[in-house]
Design an enzyme around this catalytic site. Structure first.
Site, PDB file in Angstrom:
ATOM      1  CG  ASP A 122      -1.869   1.142   1.289  1.00 31.06           C
ATOM      2  OD1 ASP A 122      -1.767   2.047   0.441  1.00 31.06           O
ATOM      3  OD2 ASP A 122      -2.735   1.155   2.188  1.00 31.06           O
ATOM      4  CB  SER A 163      -4.718  14.465 -12.967  1.00 33.93           C
ATOM      5  OG  SER A 163      -5.935  14.845 -13.584  1.00 33.93           O
ATOM      6  CE1 TYR A 177      -7.421  11.385  -9.061  1.00 33.62           C
ATOM      7  CE2 TYR A 177      -7.765  13.282 -10.487  1.00 33.62           C
ATOM      8  CZ  TYR A 177      -7.261  12.012 -10.285  1.00 33.62           C
ATOM      9  OH  TYR A 177      -6.591  11.361 -11.291  1.00 33.62           O
TER      10      TYR A 177
END
Length: 255
Positions: free
Chosen positions: A63, A142, A155
């Protein structure tokens, strides 16, 4: 091949963009560690596909939100594949919620995985990269980190943090022969944006200069470029792969 004798660790490598990156880096000669958190069968499928093509790969659980897991992933990659030269920080999650309705965990979990994962894995790889005076980090960010979208405050903030971290890390680490760059995809058919694309896909396409979404392979090839020797004088860069969406003014266009 461009990446012969190189070893790459790709986080979130079992599906989507990460899977495409693993396959492309392997095709260019790299040994690849395919990281996954919970999708072991998919990671093993990627490994099997690479091996069937004559490459070498391993599946590595971990993780990225856990600093200890990040260290273990790097150590296992080095031990089993003989080194580490390329780190692709690709793992990410999304929990789209309006700010008014957002719970603390919606914010925390996205930041801990998206930005925390980039920090944890980069830090875990640094001692090795610095000792060999060589290393490449490619962070998958992004266009949302540079713009905004309803319901994506967590996000977008996590990706904006990645962009800032990329620039600072590039400045700090250049003297050790370590390059750090980022790739900023726009709309691509991944699990993270599937709902958004399905709901507003036609309208979104009309607003993109290239009138189509990115293919996963388009993003993967940009990541491979930054990971390889053809970008040897690039660091601190952020490359957009968005069909021109972020280049235009406004969100509409004349017919």
């Amino acid at each position: 091949m461009k990446l012969s004798n190189k070893v790459a660790l790709v986080t979130g490598g079992s599906r989507g963009i990460g899977r495409a990156v693993c396959l492309l880096l392997a095709a260019q000669g790299a040994y690849v560690a395919v990281n996954y958190r919970s999708s072991r069968p998919q990671a093993e499928e990627v490994v099997a596909e690479i091996e069937a093509a004559g490459g070498k790969a391993i599946a590595v659980a971990g993780d990225v939100a856990s600093p200890a897991d990040a260290v273990a992933m790097v150590e296992r990659t080095i031990a089993e594949l003989g080194g580490l030269h390329i780190l692709v920080n690709n793992a990410g999650v999304a929990k789209d919620v309006l700010i008014f309705n957002m719970e603390p965990d919606d914010w925390r979990s996205v930041m801990e995985t998206n930005f925390g994962g980039v920090f944890n894995c980069t830090k875990a790889a640094l001692s090795h990269f610095m000792s060999q005076r060589e290393g490449v980090v490619v962070n998958v960010s992004s266009v949302m980190g540079e713009r905004g979208w309803v319901g994506q405050s967590n996000y977008a903030a996590s990706k904006g943090a990645i962009n800032a971290f990329t620039r600072t890390a590039a400045v700090e680490l250049a003297r050790f022969g370590i390059r750090v760059n980022s790739v900023l995809p726009g709309f691509a058919p991944t699990d993270l944006v599937a709902g958004l694309v399905e709901k507003g896909g036609k309208g979104i396409k009309k607003q993109l200069p290239m009138r189509d979404f990115a293919r996963i392979e388009d993003v993967a090839s940009t990541i491979a470029f930054l990971a390889g020797p053809d970008s040897s004088y690039m660091t601190g860069s952020a490359l957009t792969v968005d069909g021109g969406g972020s280049a235009q003014l406004g969100i509409g266009r004349p017919d």
